[in-house]
Scaffold this active site. Structure first.
Site, mmCIF file in Angstrom:
data_model
loop_
_atom_site.group_PDB
_atom_site.id
_atom_site.type_symbol
_atom_site.label_atom_id
_atom_site.label_comp_id
_atom_site.label_asym_id
_atom_site.label_seq_id
_atom_site.Cartn_x
_atom_site.Cartn_y
_atom_site.Cartn_z
ATOM 1 N N ARG A 63 33.052 14.782 -4.553
ATOM 2 C CA ARG A 63 33.746 16.021 -4.910
ATOM 3 C C ARG A 63 32.931 16.859 -5.895
ATOM 4 O O ARG A 63 32.931 18.092 -5.837
ATOM 5 C CB ARG A 63 35.120 15.666 -5.518
ATOM 6 C CG ARG A 63 36.019 16.857 -5.811
ATOM 7 C CD ARG A 63 37.432 16.367 -6.095
ATOM 8 N NE ARG A 63 38.333 17.462 -6.375
ATOM 9 C CZ ARG A 63 38.877 17.711 -7.569
ATOM 10 N NH1 ARG A 63 38.578 16.919 -8.589
ATOM 11 N NH2 ARG A 63 39.690 18.730 -7.738
ATOM 12 N N HIS A 67 32.130 20.756 -5.252
ATOM 13 C CA HIS A 67 32.531 21.809 -6.182
ATOM 14 C C HIS A 67 31.326 22.518 -6.794
ATOM 15 O O HIS A 67 31.435 23.660 -7.242
ATOM 16 C CB HIS A 67 33.424 21.228 -7.280
ATOM 17 C CG HIS A 67 34.828 21.002 -6.831
ATOM 18 N ND1 HIS A 67 35.920 21.197 -7.656
ATOM 19 C CD2 HIS A 67 35.338 20.609 -5.637
ATOM 20 C CE1 HIS A 67 37.031 20.925 -6.987
ATOM 21 N NE2 HIS A 67 36.697 20.557 -5.762
ATOM 22 N N VAL A 71 30.132 26.989 -5.415
ATOM 23 C CA VAL A 71 30.049 28.039 -6.438
ATOM 24 C C VAL A 71 28.590 28.454 -6.597
ATOM 25 O O VAL A 71 27.812 27.796 -7.282
ATOM 26 C CB VAL A 71 30.627 27.542 -7.778
ATOM 27 C CG1 VAL A 71 30.584 28.659 -8.815
ATOM 28 C CG2 VAL A 71 32.065 27.060 -7.586
ATOM 29 N N SER A 77 25.218 23.843 -11.449
ATOM 30 C CA SER A 77 25.870 24.686 -12.455
ATOM 31 C C SER A 77 27.144 24.030 -12.990
ATOM 32 O O SER A 77 27.523 24.236 -14.142
ATOM 33 C CB SER A 77 26.193 26.064 -11.875
ATOM 34 O OG SER A 77 27.035 25.965 -10.736
ATOM 35 N N GLU A 89 31.655 26.069 -15.821
ATOM 36 C CA GLU A 89 32.649 25.982 -14.746
ATOM 37 C C GLU A 89 33.639 24.830 -14.912
ATOM 38 O O GLU A 89 34.557 24.675 -14.112
ATOM 39 C CB GLU A 89 31.925 25.844 -13.401
ATOM 40 C CG GLU A 89 31.029 27.032 -13.087
ATOM 41 C CD GLU A 89 30.025 26.755 -11.973
ATOM 42 O OE1 GLU A 89 30.158 25.708 -11.288
ATOM 43 O OE2 GLU A 89 29.097 27.569 -11.778
ATOM 44 N N ASN A 95 38.726 22.383 -11.532
ATOM 45 C CA ASN A 95 37.894 21.382 -12.207
ATOM 46 C C ASN A 95 38.513 20.807 -13.471
ATOM 47 O O ASN A 95 38.303 19.636 -13.806
ATOM 48 C CB ASN A 95 36.538 21.998 -12.574
ATOM 49 C CG ASN A 95 35.734 22.423 -11.361
ATOM 50 O OD1 ASN A 95 35.901 21.874 -10.278
ATOM 51 N ND2 ASN A 95 34.878 23.416 -11.531
ATOM 52 N N HIS A 194 38.852 13.568 2.335
ATOM 53 C CA HIS A 194 40.099 13.143 1.686
ATOM 54 C C HIS A 194 40.583 11.792 2.201
ATOM 55 O O HIS A 194 41.691 11.365 1.880
ATOM 56 C CB HIS A 194 41.181 14.209 1.872
ATOM 57 C CG HIS A 194 40.982 15.414 1.000
ATOM 58 N ND1 HIS A 194 41.856 16.476 0.961
ATOM 59 C CD2 HIS A 194 39.992 15.716 0.112
ATOM 60 C CE1 HIS A 194 41.407 17.387 0.104
ATOM 61 N NE2 HIS A 194 40.273 16.945 -0.420
ATOM 62 N N THR A 195 39.748 11.129 2.982
ATOM 63 C CA THR A 195 40.058 9.750 3.358
ATOM 64 C C THR A 195 39.792 8.808 2.182
ATOM 65 O O THR A 195 40.138 7.629 2.232
ATOM 66 C CB THR A 195 39.239 9.317 4.593
ATOM 67 O OG1 THR A 195 39.706 8.047 5.053
ATOM 68 C CG2 THR A 195 37.753 9.210 4.255
#
Length: 319
Positions: A63, A67, A71, A77, A89, A95, A194-195
């Site tokens: 993840r 994320h 961005v 970043s 961020e 986040n 998302h498993t």
């Protein structure tokens, strides 16, 4: 052929110079073969150690890469800490109190700085760690292209606007991923991440108590840990079947209305992506292949290369 000379050149030579420059800026799977031969082994070792201690960390590292890339590209970043005169961020809605795994990246970076100082970028560490995390949890592997450099800035506003929210409708999900160059099919494949992993109560509370397209037994099992008010940070697995194993159970859950997030169930709600969910539910190998290919594409989102950016010595701050 030298392209630095400023003397007039025929148009085709100028075009060739441009193409050569573009080619040299591309990512390569062999980028660290001579400059830091131990790079991939060091990252894999760090990831395996972290996932062995806590299986959920594999999902967290995957993840973190996602994320970061959504961005302004894969430029690390997301790792920059706020300072008195710089806002990163980490406090973006998607986040704050949610993204984790920074310490794992710190440890890996520290080891690489000891063996190959100033060579391996934080952005590349994130990309490789995401792949190694999936593999550690039983998922597919893919060839990670390397050579990214680290950004010297970050964007809180872009993090708030570009990272898909768990409340999005199917059309909004398709748009959010299309804005980054992904097809609806690739969006469904990437959602299969998302498993593994868990979500905070605050991200599915509204769905739990206000939506009808949710399995009643499934909903009842969740309500004890996620009351209608409070308990915002209580966790539930995104895939209750096999939350620490990377498989296609996520898609099977959607078929029985056991998607935890609103955005999850939107993939199987009588819309255009139902057929893709059915395909991945019945054919694990197809899902694994499509996911791996989409992750390669993810890692190629606007990377900084060549003389752009820097190689941070500490992933949390600029040199």
């Amino acid at each position: 052929m030298a392209c630095e000379n400023s003397s007039p050149r025929p148009a085709f030579l100028l075009l060739l110079c441009f193409l050569l420059g573009t080619a040299s800026a591309r990512l390569s799977s062999t980028f660290y073969f001579t400059s830091c031969p131990s790079a991939l082994h060091t990252i894999k070792s760090g990831v395996n150690s972290a996932v062995s201690s806590e299986a959920r960390m594999g999902a967290s590292l995957l993840r973190l890469h996602f994320h970061d890339c959504f961005v302004n590209g894969c430029d690390a970043s997301i790792l920059l800490d706020d300072t008195t005169n710089f806002t990163g961020e980490k406090t973006a809605g998607a986040n704050d109190n949610s993204i984790r795994g920074y310490e794992v990246i710190d440890t890996i970076k520290s080891q690489l700085e000891s063996s190959c100082p100033g060579v391996v970028s934080c952005a590349d560490i994130l990309a490789v760690a995401a792949r190694d995390s999936v593999v550690a949890l039983g998922g597919p592997s893919w060839r990670v292209l390397l050579g990214r450099r680290d950004s010297t800035t970050a964007s809180l506003s872009a993090a708030n606007s570009d990272i898909p929210a768990p409340t999005l409708s199917l059309s909004d999900l398709i748009t959010a991923f299309s804005n980054k160059g992904f097809t609806a099919k690739e969006m469904v494949a990437l959602s299969g991440s998302h498993t593994i992993g868990q979500a905070r109560c605050t991200t599915f509370q509204t769905r739990l108590y206000n939506e009808s397209d949710i399995n009643s037994t499934f909903a009842t099992s969740l309500k004890e840990n996620c009351p209608s008010s409070g308990g915002d940070n209580n966790l539930s697995p995104l895939d209750t079947t096999s939350p620490t194993f990377f498989d296609n159970a996520y898609f099977k859950n959607l078929q029985t209305q056991k998607g935890l997030l609103h955005s999850d169930q939107q993939l199987f709600s009588g819309g255009s992506t139902d057929a893709q969910v059915n395909t991945y539910s019945s054919n694990s190998a197809t899902f694994m292949t499509d996911f791996a290919n989409a992750m390669v594409k993810m890692g190629n989102l606007s990377p900084l290369t060549g003389s752009s950016g820097q190689i941070r010595k500490n992933c949390r701050k600029l040199n």
